[in-house]
Design an enzyme around this catalytic site. Structure first.
Site, mmCIF file in Angstrom:
data_model
loop_
_atom_site.group_PDB
_atom_site.id
_atom_site.type_symbol
_atom_site.label_atom_id
_atom_site.label_comp_id
_atom_site.label_asym_id
_atom_site.label_seq_id
_atom_site.Cartn_x
_atom_site.Cartn_y
_atom_site.Cartn_z
ATOM 1 N N TYR A 151 0.863 -0.982 0.015
ATOM 2 C CA TYR A 151 0.031 0.034 0.008
ATOM 3 C C TYR A 151 0.915 1.238 -0.260
ATOM 4 C CZ TYR A 151 -3.391 -3.401 2.098
ATOM 5 O OH TYR A 151 -4.012 -4.482 2.306
ATOM 6 N N ARG A 152 0.461 2.386 -0.356
ATOM 7 C CA ARG A 152 0.917 3.764 -0.461
ATOM 8 C C ARG A 152 0.919 4.256 1.161
ATOM 9 N NH1 ARG A 152 -2.037 7.564 -3.285
ATOM 10 N NH2 ARG A 152 -2.731 8.248 -1.267
ATOM 11 N N ARG A 164 -9.423 -4.568 1.100
ATOM 12 C CA ARG A 164 -8.183 -5.248 1.346
ATOM 13 C C ARG A 164 -7.920 -5.575 2.638
ATOM 14 N NH1 ARG A 164 -7.271 -5.950 -3.710
ATOM 15 N NH2 ARG A 164 -6.695 -4.288 -5.175
ATOM 16 N N GLU A 179 0.717 -15.287 2.315
ATOM 17 C CA GLU A 179 1.776 -14.750 1.215
ATOM 18 C C GLU A 179 3.085 -15.197 1.427
ATOM 19 O OE1 GLU A 179 -1.700 -11.660 1.216
ATOM 20 O OE2 GLU A 179 -0.450 -13.070 3.010
ATOM 21 N N ASP A 215 -1.332 8.733 -9.556
ATOM 22 C CA ASP A 215 -1.675 7.333 -9.310
ATOM 23 C C ASP A 215 -1.456 6.828 -10.606
ATOM 24 O OD1 ASP A 215 -4.182 7.428 -10.763
ATOM 25 O OD2 ASP A 215 -4.905 8.187 -9.042
#
Length: 504
Positions: free
Chosen positions: A177-178, A195, A237, A286
């Site tokens: 994420y940013r 998310r 993950e 973006d």
């Protein structure tokens, strides 16, 4: 050999895909401007060794070509990515083996999963914790964060692994994420409500708890690819990364919070989010090619920073393709293909063009056998995997069309589509909040286009016979090609760059 960012940089240097910049550069706009020009031409990764205001080198454009993405995953070409997708597809929807050979193959896959379990590094022995800063010593300004675009609100972290865990069951989520710097020890995190991190924060709020969060910077790029692969398999993950790399990821416990992080990372930021505590985040350039809006986003308060001695900072930035995220998406496209075929059996191939932002438009080919099948395939595509939720356009073509050749796709659209009959719209569906094209932010439409050859009752007239060369004459011309003096000419080369498929 231990896998980490440094080992990958060594590999790139050996293969002449890393350029060291010794001149003084500014992390405010200049680094991104230099990198953007290299990305446009498929240039090498960049290591800026002399960054204004910092003693820490900055790496950009690490995964700026599909070739380097494959190398990060220990692969030499994109076809190996499809083999990985086959493996993940079997794990996602295992079927009872009908033959001994099938049972053996599935057993090998399960053994790979066992090998992929994370390896624990003893507390205090992790390279990422060689230097520990806590309390008043926590200062995010030691990290040479960049500001990519001139109207960006501030400095950002764009390529960090954001690690949280479910407050109920303890299952971790690792995503990218940013984050925007707000002060010397706070940042806001920008994530979509669907998310994993956002779900964990909602659960923490319901339980009246703070959410612990860790940011890992400068990790093995393999971990970034694993975090960017939202495949609905009941594995973490970390297991994905282990399957990608053939060995378990080295993890260690954080110093101040109950989370595990990559032991080989360059930096680790440890913090908490208090539910309901937000600050304005943005605007930032973006992937849509515009500046996004300003949104109230969760505030992260950091109480510890740990890092290697002489750390390296890895970053990237978003924008209109080509960018690193687009190269990663092209590689992930190959991984998704076998998984999608397993979900929607009539699909023979699919492609997400880079110029369509790697997810806004999809081209799928099917082996058509009944009327209405193209529409069914488009609807099934939208629901097959979570990452296709925000795909606005789906074009369905026959299996004879090379979906990576824009000339063939445009021909199919032009010769096989009646807009009245073959275009259908789904209104009021979930929409990307970064997409300004819709009337309402977060809610918009989707379009399906049936560009297949029509069969009754889709049409009440005979379809024209396709033009094809006489096979005997074609074979004769093949044999005599050198005799014509044309042996050195290369024919049928597709300018695949138009669809962002083969950028080098």
């Amino acid at each position: 050999m231990t896998r980490n960012l440094r080992s990958f940089l060594n590999l790139l240097e050996q293969r002449h895909q890393l350029h060291r910049v010794k001149a003084l550069v500014d992390p405010d706009l200049e680094i991104a401007e230099i990198s953007n020009r290299l990305l446009q031409s498929g240039g090498p990764a960049l290591l800026f060794e002399n960054v204004k205001g910092s003693n820490t080198p900055v790496v950009v454009n690490l995964l700026g070509t599909v070739e380097r993405v494959c190398w990060a995953m220990d692969m030499e070409d994109q076809m190996e990515l499809e083999a990985l997708g086959e493996k993940l597809g079997k794990l996602q929807s295992p079927k009872p083996p009908k033959k001994i050979s099938q049972a053996i193959d599935f057993g090998k896959i399960l053994f790979d999963v066992v090998k992929s379990r994370p390896q624990k590094v003893l507390f205090g022995n992790a390279p990422c914790q060689e230097v520990v800063l806590q309390g008043d010593r926590v200062d995010l300004n030691i990290i040479p964060m960049i500001r990519p675009w001139c109207h960006d609100a501030g400095k950002v972290i764009t390529l960090g692994l954001v690690i949280t865990k479910d407050p109920e069951n303890g299952i971790p989520n690792i995503s990218v994420y940013r984050l925007q710097q707000q002060s010397k020890d706070t940042m806001t995190v920008h994530w979509l409500s669907v998310r994993g991190g956002a779900r964990h924060l909602r659960k923490a709020a319901e339980m009246g708890k703070k959410l612990e969060i860790a940011i890992a910077l400068g990790v093995d790029p393999l971990l970034i690819m694993a975090a960017a692969t939202p495949i609905p398999v009941d594995l973490s993950e970390w297991i994905f990364a282990g399957l990608y790399g053939g060995e378990g990821v080295q993890l260690t416990k954080c110093k101040t919070i109950d989370l595990e992080v990559p032991a080989q990372a360059e930096f680790i930021l440890e913090g908490t989010i208090t539910p309901g505590e937000v600050l304005p985040d943005g605007p930032f350039g973006d992937h849509m090619g515009y500046y996004g809006g300003v949104e109230d986003s969760p505030l992260v308060r950091f109480q510890a920073i740990t890092h290697r001695r002489d750390p390296i900072y890895l970053t990237t930035f978003s924008g209109r393709p080509p960018k690193e995220e687009a190269m990663m998406a092209i590689a992930l496209n190959r991984i998704y293909t076998p998984i999608l075929r397993q979900q929607v059996t009539e699909i023979t191939d699919f492609f997400l063009p880079m110029e369509a932002l790697s997810y806004k438009a999809a081209i799928i080919s099917i082996k058509k056998s009944y009327p209405g099948q193209a529409r069914r395939a488009a609807l099934a595509f939208w629901s097959a995997l979570p990452q296709f939720t925000y795909t606005k356009f789906v074009i369905v073509v026959d299996e004879t069309i090379n979906i990576r050749d824009p000339r063939q796709v445009v021909w199919a659209l032009s010769s096989k589509v009646d807009p009245v009959r073959d275009v259908f719209i789904l209104p009021q569906t979930p929409f990307d909040t970064l997409d300004f094209a819709s009337e309402q932010i977060g809610l918009g439409g989707r379009m399906g286009i049936d560009a297949t050859t029509k069969v009754p009752p889709e049409t009440d007239h005979e379809w024209g016979e396709a033009l094809e060369s006489d096979p005997d004459v074609a074979a004769m011309v093949d044999r005599r090609w050198a005799e014509y003096g044309l042996a050195d000419l290369k024919l049928d080369e597709v300018d695949a760059n138009l669809f962002g498929y083969d950028i080098r």
